[in-house]
Scaffold this motif. Structure first.
Motif, PDB file in Angstrom:
ATOM      1  N   THR A  55     -32.410  -0.783 -92.379  1.00 11.45           N
ATOM      2  CA  THR A  55     -31.794  -1.443 -93.518  1.00 11.45           C
ATOM      3  C   THR A  55     -30.559  -2.185 -93.040  1.00 11.45           C
ATOM      4  N   PRO A  56     -30.008  -3.046 -93.896  1.00 11.03           N
ATOM      5  CA  PRO A  56     -28.778  -3.736 -93.503  1.00 11.03           C
ATOM      6  C   PRO A  56     -27.672  -2.754 -93.126  1.00 11.03           C
ATOM      7  N   ALA A  57     -27.659  -1.595 -93.770  1.00 11.45           N
ATOM      8  CA  ALA A  57     -26.614  -0.624 -93.452  1.00 11.45           C
ATOM      9  C   ALA A  57     -26.721  -0.184 -91.995  1.00 11.45           C
ATOM     10  N   ALA A  58     -27.968   0.078 -91.574  1.00 10.07           N
ATOM     11  CA  ALA A  58     -28.145   0.507 -90.191  1.00 10.07           C
ATOM     12  C   ALA A  58     -27.758  -0.613 -89.240  1.00 10.07           C
ATOM     13  N   ALA A  59     -28.131  -1.831 -89.631  1.00 11.36           N
ATOM     14  CA  ALA A  59     -27.809  -2.961 -88.774  1.00 11.36           C
ATOM     15  C   ALA A  59     -26.301  -3.125 -88.649  1.00 11.36           C
ATOM     16  N   ALA A  60     -25.584  -2.759 -89.696  1.00  6.93           N
ATOM     17  CA  ALA A  60     -24.140  -2.920 -89.657  1.00  6.93           C
ATOM     18  C   ALA A  60     -23.480  -1.773 -88.903  1.00  6.93           C
ATOM     19  N   GLY A  61     -24.290  -0.879 -88.369  1.00  6.09           N
ATOM     20  CA  GLY A  61     -23.708   0.150 -87.523  1.00  6.09           C
ATOM     21  C   GLY A  61     -23.418   1.437 -88.252  1.00  6.09           C
ATOM     22  N   ALA A  62     -24.100   1.669 -89.388  1.00  2.30           N
ATOM     23  CA  ALA A  62     -23.935   2.943 -90.063  1.00  2.30           C
ATOM     24  C   ALA A  62     -25.262   3.677 -90.025  1.00  2.30           C
ATOM     25  N   PRO A  63     -25.581   4.348 -88.891  1.00  3.26           N
ATOM     26  CA  PRO A  63     -26.890   4.958 -88.754  1.00  3.26           C
ATOM     27  C   PRO A  63     -27.105   6.061 -89.783  1.00  3.26           C
ATOM     28  N   ILE A 106     -27.798  -5.808 -82.265  1.00  2.57           N
ATOM     29  CA  ILE A 106     -27.101  -6.128 -81.028  1.00  2.57           C
ATOM     30  C   ILE A 106     -27.472  -5.138 -79.914  1.00  2.57           C
ATOM     31  N   ASP A 107     -27.781  -3.888 -80.308  1.00  2.00           N
ATOM     32  CA  ASP A 107     -28.200  -2.910 -79.291  1.00  2.00           C
ATOM     33  C   ASP A 107     -29.468  -3.390 -78.597  1.00  2.00           C
ATOM     34  N   PHE A 108     -30.381  -3.934 -79.411  1.00  2.00           N
ATOM     35  CA  PHE A 108     -31.625  -4.457 -78.827  1.00  2.00           C
ATOM     36  C   PHE A 108     -31.327  -5.646 -77.919  1.00  2.00           C
ATOM     37  N   ALA A 152     -11.094  -9.709 -80.875  1.00  2.00           N
ATOM     38  CA  ALA A 152     -11.079  -8.591 -79.937  1.00  2.00           C
ATOM     39  C   ALA A 152     -11.806  -7.389 -80.544  1.00  2.00           C
ATOM     40  N   GLN A 153     -11.507  -7.108 -81.822  1.00  2.00           N
ATOM     41  CA  GLN A 153     -12.150  -5.982 -82.488  1.00  2.00           C
ATOM     42  C   GLN A 153     -13.664  -6.194 -82.571  1.00  2.00           C
ATOM     43  N   LYS A 154     -14.036  -7.418 -82.893  1.00  2.00           N
ATOM     44  CA  LYS A 154     -15.456  -7.736 -83.016  1.00  2.00           C
ATOM     45  C   LYS A 154     -16.155  -7.529 -81.664  1.00  2.00           C
ATOM     46  N   HIS A 155     -15.468  -7.932 -80.635  1.00  2.00           N
ATOM     47  CA  HIS A 155     -16.046  -7.794 -79.293  1.00  2.00           C
ATOM     48  C   HIS A 155     -16.248  -6.315 -78.939  1.00  2.00           C
ATOM     49  N   VAL A 156     -15.253  -5.513 -79.221  1.00  2.00           N
ATOM     50  CA  VAL A 156     -15.347  -4.079 -78.905  1.00  2.00           C
ATOM     51  C   VAL A 156     -16.463  -3.436 -79.727  1.00  2.00           C
ATOM     52  N   ASP A 157     -16.518  -3.761 -81.025  1.00  2.00           N
ATOM     53  CA  ASP A 157     -17.568  -3.181 -81.874  1.00  2.00           C
ATOM     54  C   ASP A 157     -18.949  -3.567 -81.362  1.00  2.00           C
ATOM     55  N   LEU A 196     -19.379  -1.610 -77.859  1.00  2.00           N
ATOM     56  CA  LEU A 196     -19.262  -0.153 -77.782  1.00  2.00           C
ATOM     57  C   LEU A 196     -19.669   0.540 -79.061  1.00  2.00           C
ATOM     58  N   GLY A 197     -19.710  -0.197 -80.168  1.00  2.00           N
ATOM     59  CA  GLY A 197     -20.110   0.409 -81.426  1.00  2.00           C
ATOM     60  C   GLY A 197     -19.270   1.638 -81.697  1.00  2.00           C
ATOM     61  N   THR A 198     -19.952   2.693 -82.092  1.00  2.00           N
ATOM     62  CA  THR A 198     -19.237   3.905 -82.456  1.00  2.00           C
ATOM     63  C   THR A 198     -18.659   4.622 -81.237  1.00  2.00           C
ATOM     64  N   LYS A 199     -19.170   4.282 -80.074  1.00  2.00           N
ATOM     65  CA  LYS A 199     -18.696   4.994 -78.885  1.00  2.00           C
ATOM     66  C   LYS A 199     -17.228   4.704 -78.598  1.00  2.00           C
TER      67      LYS A 199
END
Ligand code: ADP
Ligand code: MG
Length: 703
Positions: free
Chosen positions: A5-13, A36-38, A686-691, A694-697
């Motif tokens: 879903t869009p939520a997962a795509a936005a990084g909220a697994p 982006i992970d893919f 910068a924040q966008k790049h890190v997200d 690295l995402g949640t990591k």
């Protein structure tokens, strides 16, 4: 949730596993959740399906794709059941062999069928063959890019993964995060934009010089690696800045002769080394600031980190605060306790203060007494294992936390320690490690830390002689032990590590103890220390060894770190080939702590094939060749690579997937240079790049 879903795509697994298909579950195992992970999941190699070649032009070993007509097709039974097929492409012929095949395949390969076949060409003299080639119908259009092959896991077939990556890549938002005005300019090379670089790495054109993909020197790879290193630098710098915005109690130094610091200096049985003084001053300066200290104190085994820690603790207590000292094991913690209590307890008692002791195995009653002392503030110094940071322990005014052997603590524990803040005041943090971090790693993975180094051993140490001895020459080792004992010295014997079973470890250790007691005879006392013993029992054995009531101590690796008995002058390590390099170096550091000439014997046993593996040989060789902890660390990194060296699983720090710190030193410089400017001028990018990277990591890095 059946589809992303869009939520997962936005990084909220979603919660792990809930309602996921098998494929999604497998993808998740590979860390593939967001688009982006893919997109960032890059192939490990490629197959070239873009061309059809003539059989006559192929050579043995070629991975070739040909098209031809099936001229023969039969199932043979010798030497075992197999499908044998001959094809002819007009230039020459080739035999295809299948040991596992389905009726559908047999049908596809009927005589007269035109097929497209891809496989490795073998058999120069007896005629060409391909074993288990892939077979398709001939005549379909050829792709115009190489075919990616991704690393996958059971339950996720390559074509499925390929399809998922392709659509993830297509959906992913790949707008630039590196601002044009800041610019990417690396070593005067042409720089590819992110979308172009990623598209190319998933689907390179067939004319690419394959070697530049393999060694990752291709401009597309340069771009990806630069991005990755930038993400790492940005997140570490963010962590550093966040910390700088926090408050810690500034601990003003007291210099009067009545300060605890001065009194401790006075009771120390030795003067500080130059390195200890320098490092002490670095720590003192940090403690005086109202920004939390985040410092790593690294120093080889025996370089005297404990004293430095004790002096920092004294500074903290002088300023009216509490200090916590944590060690990874009870044995180590109790050693610190013993030593620090010896030095500090009388001095604290004069002030109505005390040292408290907290471990997991403690009786509830004792623990309650200790906890109460911590809560009232009477315990100015709190020593123990991770029990120190258990939720129930409440500090009255904790200002300094010291973690020994920090690499053995996980991120969660370090975070819990910081959670012991008093009000809005974070404690200062001093981490100690006997495994020095090589410079390249310090600049990348630990860029958010300040590092102090004890690069000088206390005077009067004699270098440890290290000998490699094959296991069948044990007798000589016994003679060595006897020689040491006759000079009144003591000996460690470390038993092999058999990971599968603690019970087997214990049996081995017990047998070794009995054997040694037998050959050494009276009046030598041989003691045994192993991980299954209760803490009081362990402490009793250690105390007996320290007092020289036990002369030979047989142990499993519980003595690994920090144990300090200066009269011990010989260390024997059995099956040394099974230990890691840093571990061997740590073990060896248990001797050579007094003035006596010391030795370390590494007993090794070849495997059934009569050999010692290559990595094991490199480790033993390094041990024999150098006693310098920094050189050992450098070689250890070389042998194991950063992932294992850092113990990534435990530390939780996301590893570099693509960049290599040695070969990409230029890119690392670029990223180090750019990160602060980008954070200042383009914080959102910068924040966008890190997200993105690295995402949640990213959170882990802030621990
Ligand atoms: P490590 O860095 O491995 O933790 P320790 O703090 O256990 O080392 O110190 C090793 C030994 O050296 C201890 O016996 C300690 O008392 C002693 N020591 C520490 N500093 C000095 C010094 N400046 N001079 C002499 N001995 C010292
Ligand atoms: Mg130590």
């Amino acid at each position: 949730m059946a589809v992303a879903t869009p939520a997962a795509a936005a990084g909220a697994p979603a919660p792990p596993g809930a309602g996921l298909s098998l494929v999604q579950r497998a993808l998740r195992k590979l860390g593939l959740v967001r688009d982006i992970d893919f997109a960032l999941y890059l192939p490990m190699r490629y197959e070239d399906e873009t061309r059809i070649v003539r059989l006559a032009d192929t050579r043995e070993g070629d991975l070739a794709q040909v098209e031809g007509v099936v001229t023969e097709s039969e199932v043979a039974f010798r030497p075992r059941r197999q499908l044998l097929v001959n094809i002819d492409d007009g230039s020459d012929t080739c035999q295809l062999r299948f040991f596992n095949f389905y009726p559908s395949q047999q049908k596809q390969l009927e005589v007269g069928a035109r097929v497209r076949v891809r496989g490795e060409v073998r058999g120069r003299f007896i005629g060409r063959t391909m074993m288990h080639p892939t077979v398709k119908a001939a005549g379909t259009s050829l792709p115009d890019a190489l075919t990616p092959v991704y690393s996958t896991i059971a339950g996720l077939a390559q074509p499925v993964l390929r399809r998922e990556v392709r659509s993830g890549l297509a959906r992913a938002a790949l707008d630039e995060t590196v601002p044009e005005s800041v610019g990417i300019s690396i070593d005067a090379q042409e720089v590819w934009d992110l979308r172009r670089a990623l598209s190319f790495l998933h689907y390179p054109t067939p004319d690419v010089a394959m070697a530049t993909l393999e060694d990752r020197s291709h401009p597309a790879w340069q771009r990806i690696k630069a991005e990755e290193l930038l993400a790492q630098q940005l997140s570490q710098l963010q962590a550093r800045r966040e910390r700088a915005a926090q408050q810690a109690p500034p601990l003003r130094s007291m210099t009067s002769a009545t300060s605890l610091y001065a009194q401790l200096m006075a009771v120390l049985p030795f003067g500080l080394t130059g390195a200890q003084q320098r490092v002490g001053e670095e720590i003192t300066r940090d403690l005086e600031r109202s920004i939390p200290m985040h410092r790593l104190l690294q120093g080889d085994v025996g370089s005297g980190k404990t004293v430095v820690a004790a002096l920092a603790a004294a500074r903290c207590i002088d300023a009216g605060f509490q200090c916590a000292l944590m060690a990874p094991t009870e044995i180590l913690a109790s050693q610190h306790f013993g030593k620090l209590v010896g030095w500090l307890d009388p001095l604290l008692a004069e002030r109505g203060l005390r040292v408290a002791w907290l471990t997991g195995s403690q009786k509830k009653k004792e623990r309650d007494v200790m906890s109460a002392a911590v809560e009232s503030g009477e315990a100015a110094l709190v020593i123990g294992t991770h029990a120190v940071i258990s939720e129930k322990v409440r500090f009255r005014r904790l200002a300094l936390a010291i973690i020994d052997e920090q690499h053995r603590f996980g991120v969660a524990q370090r975070l819990a320690l910081r959670g012991k803040a008093v009000g809005h005041l974070e404690p200062h943090l001093l981490m100690m490690s006997a495994t020095p971090i090589p410079r390249t790693l310090a600049m990348s993975y630990f860029a958010d830390l300040d590092v102090s180094t004890l690069d000088e051993l206390p005077p009067g140490r004699t270098p440890i002689v290290t000998k490699l001895v094959a296991d069948h020459r044990r007798d000589e080792v016994v003679a060595r032990i006897q020689a040491q004992l006759s000079q009144g010295r003591q000996v460690y014997w470390v038993c092999p590590l058999i990971e599968e079973s603690e019970a087997v470890d214990l049996r081995n250790a017990t047998e070794t103890r009995d054997e040694l007691a037998d050959v050494l005879g009276q009046p030598v006392h041989v003691g045994l220390l192993h991980s299954r013993m209760s803490t009081p029992d362990k402490q009793a054995v250690m105390a007996a060894f320290t007092a020289n009531q036990i002369q030979v101590l047989v142990s499993t690796t519980v003595i690994e770190v920090g144990v300090d008995v200066p009269n011990a002058s010989l260390m024997v390590i059995e099956h040394a080939e099974r230990f890691g390099l840093s571990q061997l170096h740590q073990l060896r550091g248990r001797v050579g702590r007094g003035a006596a000439a010391s030795a370390c014997v590494l007993l090794y046993a070849p495997n059934e094939a009569g050999r010692v593996g290559e990595a094991a040989r490199a480790r033993l060789k390094a041990m024999a060749e150098t006693g310098d902890g920094f050189e050992i660390a450098r070689r250890d990194l070389e042998i194991r690579g950063p992932g294992e060296f850092l113990g990534a699983k435990q530390s939780g720090a996301p590893l570099l997937r693509f960049a290599d710190l040695e070969t990409d030193a230029l890119l690392l410089d670029w990223a180090r240079d750019l990160a602060p400017r980008m954070l200042d001028q383009y914080p959102e990018l910068a924040q966008k790049h890190v997200d993105r990277w690295l995402g949640t990591k990213a959170e882990y890095l802030k621990a």
